[in-house]
Design an enzyme around this catalytic site. Structure first.
Site, PDB file in Angstrom:
ATOM      1  N   CYS A  26      -4.612   5.429  11.717  1.00  0.00           N
ATOM      2  CA  CYS A  26      -3.938   5.378  13.027  1.00  0.00           C
ATOM      3  C   CYS A  26      -3.042   6.575  13.293  1.00  0.00           C
ATOM      4  CB  CYS A  26      -3.132   4.088  13.165  1.00  0.00           C
ATOM      5  SG  CYS A  26      -1.671   3.984  12.091  1.00  0.00           S
ATOM      6  N   CYS A  80      -0.404   6.621   7.578  1.00  0.00           N
ATOM      7  CA  CYS A  80      -1.756   6.063   7.572  1.00  0.00           C
ATOM      8  C   CYS A  80      -2.748   7.117   8.053  1.00  0.00           C
ATOM      9  CB  CYS A  80      -1.799   4.838   8.483  1.00  0.00           C
ATOM     10  SG  CYS A  80      -3.443   4.119   8.695  1.00  0.00           S
ATOM     11  N   CYS A  84      -2.477  -0.044  14.838  1.00  0.00           N
ATOM     12  CA  CYS A  84      -3.405   0.391  13.785  1.00  0.00           C
ATOM     13  C   CYS A  84      -4.631  -0.525  13.741  1.00  0.00           C
ATOM     14  CB  CYS A  84      -2.707   0.389  12.432  1.00  0.00           C
ATOM     15  SG  CYS A  84      -3.746   1.031  11.088  1.00  0.00           S
ATOM     16  N   CYS A 126       2.319   2.638   9.497  1.00  0.00           N
ATOM     17  CA  CYS A 126       1.351   2.645  10.592  1.00  0.00           C
ATOM     18  C   CYS A 126       2.053   2.483  11.927  1.00  0.00           C
ATOM     19  CB  CYS A 126       0.345   1.503  10.441  1.00  0.00           C
ATOM     20  SG  CYS A 126      -0.548   1.465   8.880  1.00  0.00           S
ATOM     21  N   THR A 134       0.808  -1.225   0.000  1.00  0.00           N
ATOM     22  CA  THR A 134       0.000   0.000   0.000  1.00  0.00           C
ATOM     23  C   THR A 134       0.837   1.268   0.000  1.00  0.00           C
ATOM     24  OG1 THR A 134      -0.124   0.052   2.428  1.00  0.00           O
ATOM     25  CG2 THR A 134      -1.854  -1.170   1.253  1.00  0.00           C
ATOM     26  N   ASP A 176      17.508  10.760  51.096  1.00  0.00           N
ATOM     27  CA  ASP A 176      16.261  11.502  51.263  1.00  0.00           C
ATOM     28  C   ASP A 176      15.479  10.962  52.455  1.00  0.00           C
ATOM     29  OD1 ASP A 176      14.145  13.373  49.845  1.00  0.00           O
ATOM     30  OD2 ASP A 176      13.092  11.529  50.411  1.00  0.00           O
ATOM     31  N   ARG A 193       3.950   6.867   3.135  1.00  0.00           N
ATOM     32  CA  ARG A 193       3.156   7.979   3.647  1.00  0.00           C
ATOM     33  C   ARG A 193       2.380   7.519   4.880  1.00  0.00           C
ATOM     34  NH1 ARG A 193       0.539   5.900  -0.775  1.00  0.00           N
ATOM     35  NH2 ARG A 193      -1.674   5.377  -0.520  1.00  0.00           N
TER      36      ARG A 193
END
Length: 496
Positions: A68, A65, A38, A34, A30, A440, A63
Site C-alpha cells: 500500500c 508496507c 491497505c 500501512c 509483522t 464579493d 517499516r
C-alpha cells in the site's frame, strides 16, 4: 484520530481510503505499517497499534508496507485546516525548511524555541521535526529512485541526505529494501516527461475531486508568461529554494498527473508540496461537503458537483500582489497588469515545451519599480508600493507559517486594503479554509439567486453554520455563475 482505537479498527477493516493520511496502522506481528486502505487481509485488532504519522511509525521501528506504500498517501488534512503551532510547523516541514535551515530555522520562522517545537510535535505526532523531515526525505528518495535514472550518489544528495551512507541506511530501514532493489522493482520508464530533467509523478488525493472550478479558475486567471493552459494541463513556472522549475498539472482518473522540470533536483519535495497546496489536494471533501450539506439551500449545489477544492497558490507574495492588481477591475485587466510587470521585472526562463517565459517578480524587484510607470489609479499605486515594500523588508510575511487572524489584521491595516482583498489573500494565499467573501459581487449574486441573505452582514450571520469551511462554500456559490473560472478548459460547450 489515532487515539480512537475503535474507529481506526473499523476504518482498517472496511479499507476506507478516506482515512489515508489521517492515521497509520502498525502491525505488531509483522513489523510493518500501512495506510487504512491497505489491500491485504486486516490483522487482528489486538495486533494493531495506530500512529498519527509515518515518522512516528518509523520511530517506533516499523517499516513501510510494500503493497500500500503508506509513505505516498495524501497528507493529513489537519495541517491545512488549523493555524496552531503544530499545523504551521508541519506546513513548513513539508516546504523543506528543516532540510534547508535545520530545527533552529524552523523555530525562528515560527517565533518559538526549539525546545517548544520539539515538545509540541512529539506530543501530537509522536516524532520531532528531525524525524518528520527524515520521513519526507525517505519519500523523496523513493520517488527519485523509481522515477529517474540518477546515479545513487547524486540522488542521495538531491533527496536531502548529508551522506550516501545515511541515504542507504534510511532507505533500508524505512522500506526494508536497498536503493538498488527499489529501483529494480520499479517500472522501467524512469518517469520521463519527454524533456531532459523532467519527472512524471502521480499526486494522490481523497475523493471526490471536482476539477472544473479548480483548473478553470487557474486557467482563466493565468498570467501570460508565468502560467498557461496547454494540451489539457495547467502549466506554470516555480521559484524554488535552489533554482526554478516548471510544473504541468492535469486531472486524471484517481490522481493528478504532475510533470516537474527542475533546474536542481533538491527542489523536488518543495515543488511537490507547493503543487499539492496549489490544488488543495490534502483536503477532506467528505467532511467539508457533509458540513455544507446541512444547509438546505447549499445542499443541492454540493450534491450536483461534490468535491470542490479551493484553488490556492504556489507563492503567497505573488498572489497578494495580483490581488491588489485585480482590485475593482475585470479578470482580463488584472492579467494584463500582471503580465506587464512580469515582462519588465520577472526573471526569464526557458520553456522548450510551451510558452512560459518568466518567473513572477520578487517583492524586492517590485519595490524598485517607479510607481509612475504603473498604469494604475493613484490610490492603487500607493497600495501596491506599500504592499511590496512591506513584503520586501520583511515587516509583512505571507507564507505557510502565517498566523491567519494576525496576518489578516496586518493586511487590513495597509492603505487600500479592505475586507475583500484581505479575505481573498487569506483564502487563497494563506490557506485559511474558513475565509469568507460576503462583499464579493459573485457571492452576493449567487446568494440572492439561492434565497440566501444578500447583504454582507446578514450573509455572514447565515454562514456561521458553514464554519470552518466557508472558503469552500464560496467555491460552490461562485459555481452558480456562467464564468470561465467555473469550467475546465475544453468543456466550454457544457456551460449553461
Amino acid at each position: 484520530m489515532h487515539t480512537d482505537t475503535e474507529r481506526c479498527v473499523r476504518a482498517v477493516r472496511s479499507k476506507d481510503a478516506r482515512f489515508d493520511g489521517w492515521f497509520f496502522t502498525a502491525v505488531l506481528t509483522t513489523g510493518i505499517y500501512c495506510r487504512p486502505s491497505c489491500p491485504v487481509v486486516p490483522p487482528k485488532a489486538r495486533n494493531m497499534v495506530f500512529h498519527p504519522s509515518a515518522a512516528a511509525c518509523q520511530q517506533a521501528g516499523f517499516r513501510a508496507c510494500k503493497r500500500c506504500r503508506p509513505d505516498t498517501s495524501p497528507g493529513s488534512p489537519e495541517w491545512n485546516r488549523r493555524a496552531d503551532l503544530t499545523a504551521r510547523a508541519m506546513r513548513l516541514i513539508a516546504d523543506g525548511v528543516v532540510d534547508r535551515d535545520g530545527v533552529p530555522g524552523l523555530a525562528a520562522r515560527l517565533g518559538y524555541s526549539t525546545r517548544q517545537i520539539e515538545r509540541q510535535l512529539r506530543a501530537e505526532l509522536g516524532a520531532g521535526p528531525l524525524a518528520l523531515a527524515r520521513a519526507q526525505r525517505a519519500q523523496t528518495a523513493r520517488l527519485l529512485i523509481e522515477t529517474t535514472a540518477l546515479p545513487m550518489a547524486d540522488l542521495a544528495f538531491a533527496a536531502g541526505f548529508a551522506s550516501v551512507r545515511t541515504f542507504n541506511d534510511t532507505v533500508r530501514e524505512v522500506f526494508a529494501l536497498s536503493p538498488g532493489e527499489l529501483r529494480t522493482r520499479a517500472p522501467k520508464n524512469h518517469g520521463s516527461g519527454g524533456t531532459p530533467g523532467t519527472l512524471a509523478l502521480r499526486l494522490p488525493f481523497r475523493t471526490p475531486l471536482n476539477p472544473d472550478n479548480l483548473f478553470g479558475h487557474l486557467a482563466a486567471t493565468a498570467v501570460p508568461g508565468v502560467e498557461e493552459w496547454r494540451d489539457g494541463a495547467y502549466r506554470r513556472t516555480l521559484r524554488l529554494p535552489h533554482g526554478h522549475g516548471i510544473a504541468a498539472l492535469a486531472p486524471a482518473p484517481g490522481h493528478i498527473a504532475c510533470r516537474l522540470t527542475l533546474t536542481d533536483p533538491r527542489d523536488l519535495p518543495v515543488a511537490i508540496s507547493r503543487c499539492r497546496r496549489l490544488l488543495d489536494l490534502d483536503a477532506d471533501p467528505v467532511a467539508i461537503d457533509g458540513q455544507l450539506r446541512t444547509d438546505p439551500l447549499l445542499a443541492p449545489l454540493v450534491d450536483k458537483a461534490p468535491g470542490r477544492r479551493v484553488p490556492r497558490t504556489v507563492d503567497a507574495d505573488e498572489f497578494a500582489v495580483r490581488a491588489v492588481l485585480g482590485q475593482q477591475v475585470s479578470t482580463a485587466a488584472a492579467r494584463t497588469h500582471a503580465a506587464r510587470l512580469v515582462t519588465a521585472h520577472g526573471d526569464p526562463v526557458e520553456d522548450p515545451e510551451g510558452g512560459l517565459t518568466h518567473l513572477f517578480p520578487t517583492p524586492r524587484a517590485l519595490a524598485a519599480v517607479d510607481p509612475g510607470t504603473l498604469a494604475l489609479p493613484r490610490t492603487r499605486r500607493a497600495t501596491f508600493t506599500t504592499l511590496v515594500g512591506r513584503l520586501a523588508d520583511g515587516s509583512l510575511r505571507l507564507g505557510v507559517e502565517s498566523d491567519w487572524p494576525r496576518t489578516r489584521a496586518q493586511l487590513l491595516a495597509l492603505p487600500g486594503f479592505g475586507p475583500w482583498t484581505a479575505d481573498v489573500i487569506a483564502m487563497r494565499a494563506l490557506g485559511d479554509p474558513d475565509a469568507f467573501l460576503p462583499t464579493d459581487l459573485g457571492v452576493r449574486r449567487a446568494a440572492r439567486g439561492l434565497g440566501l441573505p444578500a447583504t454582507p452582514a446578514a450573509l455572514t450571520a447565515r454562514a456561521a453554520d458553514w464554519r470552518p469551511w466557508r472558503a469552500y462554500a464560496v467555491q460552490y456559490l461562485w459555481a452558480t455563475d456562467d464564468h470561465p473560472i467555473n469550467v475546465l478548459p475544453g468543456r466550454e460547450e457544457a456551460r449553461p
